[in-house]
Design a protein around this motif. Sequence first.
Motif, PDB file in Angstrom:
ATOM      1  N   GLY A 223      45.350  13.932  -5.524  1.00 35.86           N
ATOM      2  CA  GLY A 223      46.682  14.667  -5.207  1.00 35.86           C
ATOM      3  C   GLY A 223      47.168  14.428  -3.869  1.00 35.86           C
ATOM      4  O   GLY A 223      48.270  14.772  -3.269  1.00 35.86           O
ATOM      5  N   LYS A 224      46.408  13.967  -2.897  1.00 32.40           N
ATOM      6  CA  LYS A 224      46.622  13.670  -1.503  1.00 32.40           C
ATOM      7  C   LYS A 224      47.679  12.298  -1.524  1.00 32.40           C
ATOM      8  O   LYS A 224      47.544  11.319  -2.271  1.00 32.40           O
ATOM      9  N   CYS A 225      48.701  12.475  -0.637  1.00 27.82           N
ATOM     10  CA  CYS A 225      49.561  11.475  -0.399  1.00 27.82           C
ATOM     11  C   CYS A 225      50.077  11.467   1.065  1.00 27.82           C
ATOM     12  O   CYS A 225      50.166  12.473   1.742  1.00 27.82           O
ATOM     13  N   PRO A 226      50.452  10.259   1.671  1.00 24.87           N
ATOM     14  CA  PRO A 226      50.669  10.238   3.083  1.00 24.87           C
ATOM     15  C   PRO A 226      52.326  10.609   3.258  1.00 24.87           C
ATOM     16  O   PRO A 226      52.753  10.629   4.089  1.00 24.87           O
ATOM     17  N   TYR A 227      52.976  10.392   1.929  1.00 27.19           N
ATOM     18  CA  TYR A 227      54.342  10.583   1.920  1.00 27.19           C
ATOM     19  C   TYR A 227      54.787  11.943   1.370  1.00 27.19           C
ATOM     20  O   TYR A 227      53.926  12.759   0.774  1.00 27.19           O
ATOM     21  N   ASP A 228      56.098  12.315   1.523  1.00 25.16           N
ATOM     22  CA  ASP A 228      56.847  13.457   0.946  1.00 25.16           C
ATOM     23  C   ASP A 228      58.095  13.173   0.374  1.00 25.16           C
ATOM     24  O   ASP A 228      59.097  13.658   0.729  1.00 25.16           O
ATOM     25  N   CYS A 229      57.951  12.365  -0.556  1.00 22.61           N
ATOM     26  CA  CYS A 229      58.864  11.854  -1.687  1.00 22.61           C
ATOM     27  C   CYS A 229      59.896  13.063  -2.162  1.00 22.61           C
ATOM     28  O   CYS A 229      59.476  14.012  -2.707  1.00 22.61           O
ATOM     29  N   ILE A 230      61.244  12.993  -1.950  1.00 18.86           N
ATOM     30  CA  ILE A 230      62.059  13.933  -2.415  1.00 18.86           C
ATOM     31  C   ILE A 230      62.244  14.144  -3.700  1.00 18.86           C
ATOM     32  O   ILE A 230      62.615  15.129  -4.395  1.00 18.86           O
ATOM     33  N   HIS A 231      61.702  13.135  -4.662  1.00 14.66           N
ATOM     34  CA  HIS A 231      61.838  13.277  -6.114  1.00 14.66           C
ATOM     35  C   HIS A 231      60.282  13.407  -6.708  1.00 14.66           C
ATOM     36  O   HIS A 231      60.054  13.319  -7.924  1.00 14.66           O
ATOM     37  N   CYS A 232      59.527  13.582  -6.045  1.00 21.52           N
ATOM     38  CA  CYS A 232      58.023  13.541  -6.379  1.00 21.52           C
ATOM     39  C   CYS A 232      57.498  14.510  -7.724  1.00 21.52           C
ATOM     40  O   CYS A 232      57.963  15.522  -7.406  1.00 21.52           O
ATOM     41  N   GLY A 233      57.095  14.091  -8.543  1.00 20.52           N
ATOM     42  CA  GLY A 233      57.200  14.664  -9.768  1.00 20.52           C
ATOM     43  C   GLY A 233      55.497  15.369  -9.777  1.00 20.52           C
ATOM     44  O   GLY A 233      55.354  16.482 -10.588  1.00 20.52           O
ATOM     45  N   ALA A 234      54.897  14.976  -8.747  1.00 20.97           N
ATOM     46  CA  ALA A 234      53.385  15.607  -8.810  1.00 20.97           C
ATOM     47  C   ALA A 234      53.414  16.564  -7.789  1.00 20.97           C
ATOM     48  O   ALA A 234      52.200  17.194  -7.854  1.00 20.97           O
ATOM     49  N   ALA A 235      54.422  17.056  -7.215  1.00 20.99           N
ATOM     50  CA  ALA A 235      54.336  18.090  -6.289  1.00 20.99           C
ATOM     51  C   ALA A 235      54.175  19.398  -6.708  1.00 20.99           C
ATOM     52  O   ALA A 235      55.018  19.699  -7.740  1.00 20.99           O
ATOM     53  N   GLY A 236      53.339  20.134  -6.128  1.00 17.65           N
ATOM     54  CA  GLY A 236      53.126  21.558  -6.838  1.00 17.65           C
ATOM     55  C   GLY A 236      52.215  21.658  -7.991  1.00 17.65           C
ATOM     56  O   GLY A 236      51.718  22.695  -8.179  1.00 17.65           O
ATOM     57  N   ILE A 237      51.572  20.619  -8.316  1.00 15.29           N
ATOM     58  CA  ILE A 237      50.312  20.500  -9.279  1.00 15.29           C
ATOM     59  C   ILE A 237      49.317  20.743  -8.560  1.00 15.29           C
ATOM     60  O   ILE A 237      48.976  20.108  -7.785  1.00 15.29           O
ATOM     61  N   VAL A 238      48.502  21.742  -9.003  1.00 16.31           N
ATOM     62  CA  VAL A 238      47.268  21.950  -8.684  1.00 16.31           C
ATOM     63  C   VAL A 238      46.148  20.952  -8.720  1.00 16.31           C
ATOM     64  O   VAL A 238      46.084  20.683  -9.952  1.00 16.31           O
ATOM     65  N   THR A 239      45.486  20.190  -7.794  1.00 14.97           N
ATOM     66  CA  THR A 239      44.722  19.387  -8.005  1.00 14.97           C
ATOM     67  C   THR A 239      43.252  19.446  -7.206  1.00 14.97           C
ATOM     68  O   THR A 239      42.398  18.734  -7.173  1.00 14.97           O
ATOM     69  N   ASP A 240      43.139  20.926  -6.954  1.00 17.66           N
ATOM     70  CA  ASP A 240      41.943  21.151  -5.972  1.00 17.66           C
ATOM     71  C   ASP A 240      41.004  22.103  -6.983  1.00 17.66           C
ATOM     72  O   ASP A 240      41.358  23.376  -7.397  1.00 17.66           O
ATOM     73  N   PRO A 241      39.776  21.753  -7.107  1.00 19.84           N
ATOM     74  CA  PRO A 241      39.037  20.395  -6.755  1.00 19.84           C
ATOM     75  C   PRO A 241      39.497  19.462  -7.604  1.00 19.84           C
ATOM     76  O   PRO A 241      39.798  19.382  -8.684  1.00 19.84           O
ATOM     77  N   GLU A 242      39.421  18.129  -6.826  1.00 23.97           N
ATOM     78  CA  GLU A 242      39.941  16.827  -7.483  1.00 23.97           C
ATOM     79  C   GLU A 242      38.539  16.400  -8.422  1.00 23.97           C
ATOM     80  O   GLU A 242      37.419  16.645  -8.347  1.00 23.97           O
ATOM     81  N   LEU A 243      38.932  15.688  -9.552  1.00 29.02           N
ATOM     82  CA  LEU A 243      37.863  15.437 -10.456  1.00 29.02           C
ATOM     83  C   LEU A 243      37.075  14.242  -9.653  1.00 29.02           C
ATOM     84  O   LEU A 243      37.496  13.689  -8.961  1.00 29.02           O
ATOM     85  N   SER A 244      35.807  14.331 -10.165  1.00 25.40           N
ATOM     86  CA  SER A 244      34.780  13.508  -9.481  1.00 25.40           C
ATOM     87  C   SER A 244      34.724  12.062 -10.199  1.00 25.40           C
ATOM     88  O   SER A 244      35.319  11.969 -11.187  1.00 25.40           O
ATOM     89  N   PHE A 245      34.075  11.340  -9.570  1.00 27.33           N
ATOM     90  CA  PHE A 245      33.778   9.919 -10.161  1.00 27.33           C
ATOM     91  C   PHE A 245      33.484  10.082 -11.431  1.00 27.33           C
ATOM     92  O   PHE A 245      34.025   9.181 -12.366  1.00 27.33           O
ATOM     93  N   ASP A 246      32.352  10.691 -11.675  1.00 31.09           N
ATOM     94  CA  ASP A 246      31.994  10.986 -13.073  1.00 31.09           C
ATOM     95  C   ASP A 246      32.853  11.313 -13.991  1.00 31.09           C
ATOM     96  O   ASP A 246      32.985  11.024 -15.278  1.00 31.09           O
TER      97      ASP A 246
END
Length: 397
Positions: free
Chosen positions: A96-119
């Motif tokens: 869910g991490k991103c260096p930008y703050d796009c005005i149209h981001c569709g993923a904004a507000g979606i809870v992603t913590d904790p992130e899925l692991s590799f497995d």
Amino acid sequence: MKVYDKSVLKVNAGTVDGKVVLDTEGPLSPVAKPIIKRINRIFQEERPISSDEENIIFSTWVPPMPSEAFNRMISSQVASILKKRVPDQLSIGITGKCPYDCIHCGAAGIVTDPELSFDEINSTIEQALDLGSYYVSFDGGETMLRKDLPEMVERVDKNRAIATCFTSGFALDEERAGKLKDAGLFAVHMSLDSPDEKEHDKVRGREGAFGKMVSGARHALDAGILADLFVVISPYNIDDLDGFYQFACDMGMHEMTVYEIVAVGRWLEHEDEVISNKDVKRLEDFQKTINRKAEGPRVTALPYFMGPDQFGCFAGKRWMHTTAGGDVLPCAYTPLSFGNVREEKLSTIWERMGRHEAYKCSADYCMMRNPDFRKKYIHTIPQGEQLPFRVENLTTL
């Protein structure tokens, strides 16, 4: 060229005047005829990215012909005629991490913590392949922030699916591009919001975003990865179509994909600022005009492709999206969760989605653009509620 070879159905591919033509034979040929006719109509209107006597690459969204992954695509098309739901496409958020703050981001507000692991990510993809998926796309946030992305790509069974990823170009340097190519990445979808540098940076909320995109695209191309310019079209940049396409040409990209802005995430309150049916027709005309040309990147306008004249909305019927937190959505732009892969098998969640009244039947165009759908399911989400919202909590059900 035989591109699909089963005892009950065989599909052959050839070229006529530079256009791909499919024909069928076998007991299931009458069943497959409608979908083959539809595919041939698309092929006749357009040109592939590349073709020779041994291989045809039609698009960054389609497995190469011949390949086992392409066989699976044909099987899924036949299944759709037989009214069987197959999740052709799996997009999976890996951060869910991103260096930008796009005005149209569709993923904004979606809870992603904790992130899925590799497995957990690998397991989800494997389960999707078992359900019939032939297209796997790594999504974000910014995918390049996951250092283990090349290892994830490598783990995708290339006999069953093609692997692609979305990126803004951030941190896509020469070394990372080389690793992704070696891992078997089929294509990279690179997002651009404006062919004008200042405007793109403004939309992204960070100076230098345009330059990162350009350098990332060059590294991908130099590594031999298929590169697609992914453009989210809104009423504010639809007049820049020619400029976007010229940018793709200048960069030497293989394709330009046009998606539509969706009133979700940071754009949630802008329901009146999305594209119209008239705009979709404009995108259709643009796609057909460009793809009649002998050279240059091909164009795929998804609002037209997923419209009433083609395949209709894929969400919940041929596409499912898993967030970086494990929630399974009908698509990346519908904030309704039907379950979490940490709690249940993907097959169970997919079946539950298919029983929901909104996804039992086909939809002619993007359901998130449908006012009735939004009123019934999106407007009823309590204000301030954690997203994505679990469907069993909707009072309308």
